[in-house]
Design an enzyme around this catalytic site. Structure first.
Site, PDB file in Angstrom:
ATOM      1  N   ASP A 177      -0.879  -6.102  -5.400  1.00 45.82           N
ATOM      2  CA  ASP A 177      -0.616  -4.673  -5.195  1.00 45.82           C
ATOM      3  C   ASP A 177       0.850  -4.410  -5.513  1.00 45.82           C
ATOM      4  O   ASP A 177       1.571  -5.335  -5.914  1.00 45.82           O
ATOM      5  CB  ASP A 177      -0.991  -4.233  -3.773  1.00 45.82           C
ATOM      6  CG  ASP A 177      -1.587  -2.828  -3.777  1.00 45.82           C
ATOM      7  OD1 ASP A 177      -0.900  -1.905  -4.239  1.00 45.82           O
ATOM      8  OD2 ASP A 177      -2.737  -2.653  -3.338  1.00 45.82           O
ATOM      9  N   HIS A 248      -1.357   0.276  -8.929  1.00 42.66           N
ATOM     10  CA  HIS A 248      -1.039  -0.718  -7.892  1.00 42.66           C
ATOM     11  C   HIS A 248      -0.446  -1.986  -8.489  1.00 42.66           C
ATOM     12  O   HIS A 248      -0.782  -3.094  -8.076  1.00 42.66           O
ATOM     13  CB  HIS A 248      -2.300  -1.039  -7.068  1.00 42.66           C
ATOM     14  CG  HIS A 248      -2.702   0.071  -6.144  1.00 42.66           C
ATOM     15  ND1 HIS A 248      -2.080   0.312  -4.946  1.00 42.66           N
ATOM     16  CD2 HIS A 248      -3.639   1.053  -6.277  1.00 42.66           C
ATOM     17  CE1 HIS A 248      -2.628   1.374  -4.353  1.00 42.66           C
ATOM     18  NE2 HIS A 248      -3.579   1.843  -5.147  1.00 42.66           N
ATOM     19  N   ASP A 314      -8.248   1.762  -8.693  1.00 44.93           N
ATOM     20  CA  ASP A 314      -8.027   2.910  -7.814  1.00 44.93           C
ATOM     21  C   ASP A 314      -6.626   3.481  -8.005  1.00 44.93           C
ATOM     22  O   ASP A 314      -5.703   2.796  -8.442  1.00 44.93           O
ATOM     23  CB  ASP A 314      -8.197   2.495  -6.341  1.00 44.93           C
ATOM     24  CG  ASP A 314      -7.289   1.332  -5.950  1.00 44.93           C
ATOM     25  OD1 ASP A 314      -7.060   0.448  -6.794  1.00 44.93           O
ATOM     26  OD2 ASP A 314      -6.802   1.320  -4.805  1.00 44.93           O
ATOM     27  N   GLU A 315      -6.501   4.723  -7.656  1.00 43.15           N
ATOM     28  CA  GLU A 315      -5.206   5.379  -7.480  1.00 43.15           C
ATOM     29  C   GLU A 315      -4.219   5.043  -8.592  1.00 43.15           C
ATOM     30  O   GLU A 315      -3.150   4.504  -8.340  1.00 43.15           O
ATOM     31  CB  GLU A 315      -4.622   5.000  -6.108  1.00 43.15           C
ATOM     32  CG  GLU A 315      -5.501   5.479  -4.970  1.00 43.15           C
ATOM     33  CD  GLU A 315      -4.999   5.043  -3.601  1.00 43.15           C
ATOM     34  OE1 GLU A 315      -5.145   5.835  -2.650  1.00 43.15           O
ATOM     35  OE2 GLU A 315      -4.486   3.915  -3.463  1.00 43.15           O
ATOM     36  N   ASP A 408      -8.325   0.134   9.055  1.00 40.66           N
ATOM     37  CA  ASP A 408      -6.913   0.407   9.344  1.00 40.66           C
ATOM     38  C   ASP A 408      -6.768   1.740  10.079  1.00 40.66           C
ATOM     39  O   ASP A 408      -5.730   2.006  10.680  1.00 40.66           O
ATOM     40  CB  ASP A 408      -6.049   0.396   8.070  1.00 40.66           C
ATOM     41  CG  ASP A 408      -6.575   1.290   6.954  1.00 40.66           C
ATOM     42  OD1 ASP A 408      -7.788   1.595   6.939  1.00 40.66           O
ATOM     43  OD2 ASP A 408      -5.767   1.690   6.095  1.00 40.66           O
ATOM     44  N   TRP A 456      -6.875  -2.648   5.155  1.00 38.81           N
ATOM     45  CA  TRP A 456      -5.605  -2.472   4.437  1.00 38.81           C
ATOM     46  C   TRP A 456      -4.494  -2.743   5.431  1.00 38.81           C
ATOM     47  O   TRP A 456      -4.565  -2.290   6.576  1.00 38.81           O
ATOM     48  CB  TRP A 456      -5.506  -1.056   3.870  1.00 38.81           C
ATOM     49  CG  TRP A 456      -6.604  -0.746   2.906  1.00 38.81           C
ATOM     50  CD1 TRP A 456      -7.715   0.000   3.133  1.00 38.81           C
ATOM     51  CD2 TRP A 456      -6.714  -1.199   1.549  1.00 38.81           C
ATOM     52  NE1 TRP A 456      -8.498   0.044   2.005  1.00 38.81           N
ATOM     53  CE2 TRP A 456      -7.899  -0.690   1.010  1.00 38.81           C
ATOM     54  CE3 TRP A 456      -5.906  -2.005   0.723  1.00 38.81           C
ATOM     55  CZ2 TRP A 456      -8.328  -0.934  -0.291  1.00 38.81           C
ATOM     56  CZ3 TRP A 456      -6.330  -2.257  -0.578  1.00 38.81           C
ATOM     57  CH2 TRP A 456      -7.522  -1.721  -1.072  1.00 38.81           C
ATOM     58  N   THR A 457      -3.469  -3.459   5.002  1.00 36.14           N
ATOM     59  CA  THR A 457      -2.565  -4.034   6.004  1.00 36.14           C
ATOM     60  C   THR A 457      -1.140  -3.463   6.003  1.00 36.14           C
ATOM     61  O   THR A 457      -0.224  -4.132   6.443  1.00 36.14           O
ATOM     62  CB  THR A 457      -2.497  -5.564   5.818  1.00 36.14           C
ATOM     63  OG1 THR A 457      -2.059  -5.841   4.482  1.00 36.14           O
ATOM     64  CG2 THR A 457      -3.831  -6.215   6.069  1.00 36.14           C
TER      65      THR A 457
HETATM   66  C1  ACM Z   1      -8.322   2.314  -1.816  1.00 34.00           C
HETATM   67  O1  ACM Z   1      -8.377   2.536  -0.604  1.00 34.00           O
HETATM   68  N1  ACM Z   1      -7.265   2.683  -2.499  1.00 34.00           N
HETATM   69  C2  ACM Z   1      -9.381   1.649  -2.530  1.00 34.00           C
END
Ligand code: ACM
Length: 541
Positions: A177, A248, A314-315, A408, A456-457
């Protein structure tokens, strides 16, 4: 009485019990030797019983345990019979027998989950019963983000054990990431030399004014990865690696600036990202980038035998591509409509590349934008819509909507909750999560491979924080993914919470720092990150 989690399909109990003693033997047929080894190891630890090897099933008669294949059952299906002949676990394949062995451990009581016996003189009894059981879904997953906060290898192995105890079988390993690259790639050593460390870390969510001013990082060597994959396989868990592209990717660009959009920004000035949110610094859509990542994926394929390989997707903000002459030239040259088309072309390249190597691509639901590559599967995270569209188009889907299974997100309202993420997803919310939306026809619903919970951390800096967010909700999720539950409104969440009373004792024995039903313990509270709790939905990513 049996208080199993996840709940089995059927339990028929009778009067009487099998008592395991120091004379009890454990027999495993050839195909289930690995399960026998696992079961003997964990039960020796917790009970102190030697469970000597039986040479044939009869050796396990009366007070022993037998494991064997019954080809009439499905591969993950099992039958556990405890009666005057002892305990017999039969499964359609070794995985089924392994899930049956997990059930046996629960039947023995919480102390069977300890690493050493509390005392030597106690009885270990299993009531007479017959359990018939099989999973609802073949993909029962947990995603762990080890990029935002690195979890050292021991912690990952521990999570694989926790997954196995809940009959979860897909570990989605989010390895890269903006904030860190966590897997050794031999041909690109700077990915870990540079990309695995950041200088400091934002404390709390991205609007927080606070920083932890110390380096954070770490990575898994290729041998660490081999060990993790093999440890998972012994527990019938598949590890699906994720290398997130084309967004990412700032950690990779910090290591190799030529991967970024060099005609838009000075990528040599980038470092591994030290805050949270959606990052504008994405990969350049060049041949050099494709060749670089083919090299990465070649090493990834050597390490991970899984059918699916996750490419993220993603994103990925398109702003730099809009401003980049190189990206615009590529759009024209490929005859694409726009930047979304460029993203689909990028993902499509790796879809073809993986397919040619006998693997299948899976990506977050943004990979639908601009057209989904043939054969690709989708992790539906922004709600159900992406998953519904993908299933209708004949693509396989893993349902993991953030509204239900993003662990999370906070578990309760109130200022004492330690997570500065506003959405509340309670234990009951997770228990009432339904992976197959009613919009799908039975034919389309067959494309729902299953579901996964995502961790997600950003705000989980160590394993105790991960435990707090994961549990008890992961136990509810496991039941959703495994058990044949009725429609959400008809689910017996009170019954589930009653069974959880027994399950908390197992988690205690395993040393899981779960959120207690009455709220966080004093040391688990962390209200002061911003000096005030964050309510409402402040996005953390
Ligand atoms: C994500 O939560 N960006 C897959």
């Amino acid at each position: 009485m049996t208080e199993l989690i996840p709940a089995p399909r059927s339990v028929v109990a009778g009067p009487g019990e099998v008592r395991l003693t120091e004379h009890s033997r454990l027999y495993a047929d050839t195909a289930t030797e690995g399960v026998g080894h696992w079961l003997r190891t964990v039960l020796r630890q917790g009970t102190g019983l030697p469970l000597r090897e039986g040479r044939e099933l009869e050796d396990a008669g009366g007070d022993g345990v037998g494991l064997r294949i019954d080809p009439e059952l499905g591969p993950e299906e099992y039958r556990l019979v405890s009666n005057g002949d002892g305990i017999l676990i039969e499964g359609g394949g070794p995985a089924g027998v392994f899930w049956g062995a997990q059930t046996l451990r629960q039947l023995l009581g919480p102390d069977a989950f300890r690493r050493a016996p509390l005392r030597r003189d106690r009885a270990w009894a299993v009531p007479y019963l017959t359990i018939e059981d099989a999973p609802r879904f073949r993909w029962r997953g947990l995603m762990l983000d080890v990029a935002r906060h690195f979890m050292p290898k021991e912690g990952v192995l521990r999570y694989l054990d926790l997954m196995a105890a809940h009959k979860l079988n897909v570990f989605h390993f989010h390895l890269t990431d903006d904030q860190g690259w966590r897997i050794e790639i031999k041909r690109h050593p700077r990915l870990t030399e540079i990309g695995s460390w950041r200088a400091r870390t934002k404390t709390g969510h991205r609007a927080s004014p606070l920083w932890e001013e110390k380096p954070h990082g770490g990575y898994y060597t290729q041998d660490d990865i081999r060990e993790i994959v093999s440890y998972a396989a012994e527990r019938h868990i598949t590890v699906v690696p994720e290398i997130d592209v084309p967004g990412h990717s700032q950690a990779a660009i910090a290591a190799y600036p030529e991967l970024g959009n060099t005609d838009v920004i000075d990528t040599t000035a980038l470092s591994v990202w030290d805050t949270w949110g959606i990052n504008p610094n994405v990969l350049a859509p060049t041949d050099n980038t494709l060749r670089f990542y083919e090299g990465v994926f070649e090493e990834v394929l050597e390490l991970f035998p899984s059918e699916f390989v996750h490419v993220g997707g993603d994103e990925c903000p398109k702003d730099q591509w809009r401003r980049s002459a190189t990206a615009q030239a590529r759009i024209r040259e490929l005859g694409l409509a726009d930047e979304d088309g460029l993203q689909s072309w990028f993902i499509g390249h790796f879809d073809a590349w993986l397919t040619a190597r006998g693997r299948r691509l899976i990506g977050w639901d943004e990979i639908l934008e601009g057209g989904l590559a043939e054969g690709a599967a989708v992790s539906s995270w922004r709600g159900y819509a992406g998953g519904i569209a993908a299933a209708r188009a004949g693509h396989d889907v893993v349902m993991c909507p953030e509204q239900q299974v993003y662990l999370d997100h906070r578990q309760a309202p109130g200022p004492e909750e330690p997570v500065p993420i506003g959405w509340v997803r309670t234990l009951e919310d997770v228990y009432r999560f339904e992976p197959v939306p009613p919009e799908l026809t039975p034919e389309e619903a067959r494309h729902v491979l299953g579901s996964q919970a995502n961790l997600w951390t950003e705000v989980m800096e160590d394993h105790a924080r991960v435990d707090y967010q994961a549990f008890p909700r992961l136990a509810a999720f496991a039941e959703v993914a495994w058990s044949a539950l009725p429609a959400p409104a008809e689910r017996d969440s009170a019954g589930f919470e009653h069974r959880m009373a027994a399950h908390y004792r197992r988690l205690d024995a395993l040393g899981v720092a779960y959120r207690p039903p009455a709220g966080p313990l004093p040391w688990q509270r962390r209200p002061g990150v911003l000096g005030r709790p964050i309510d409402g939905p402040p996005p953390n990513r």
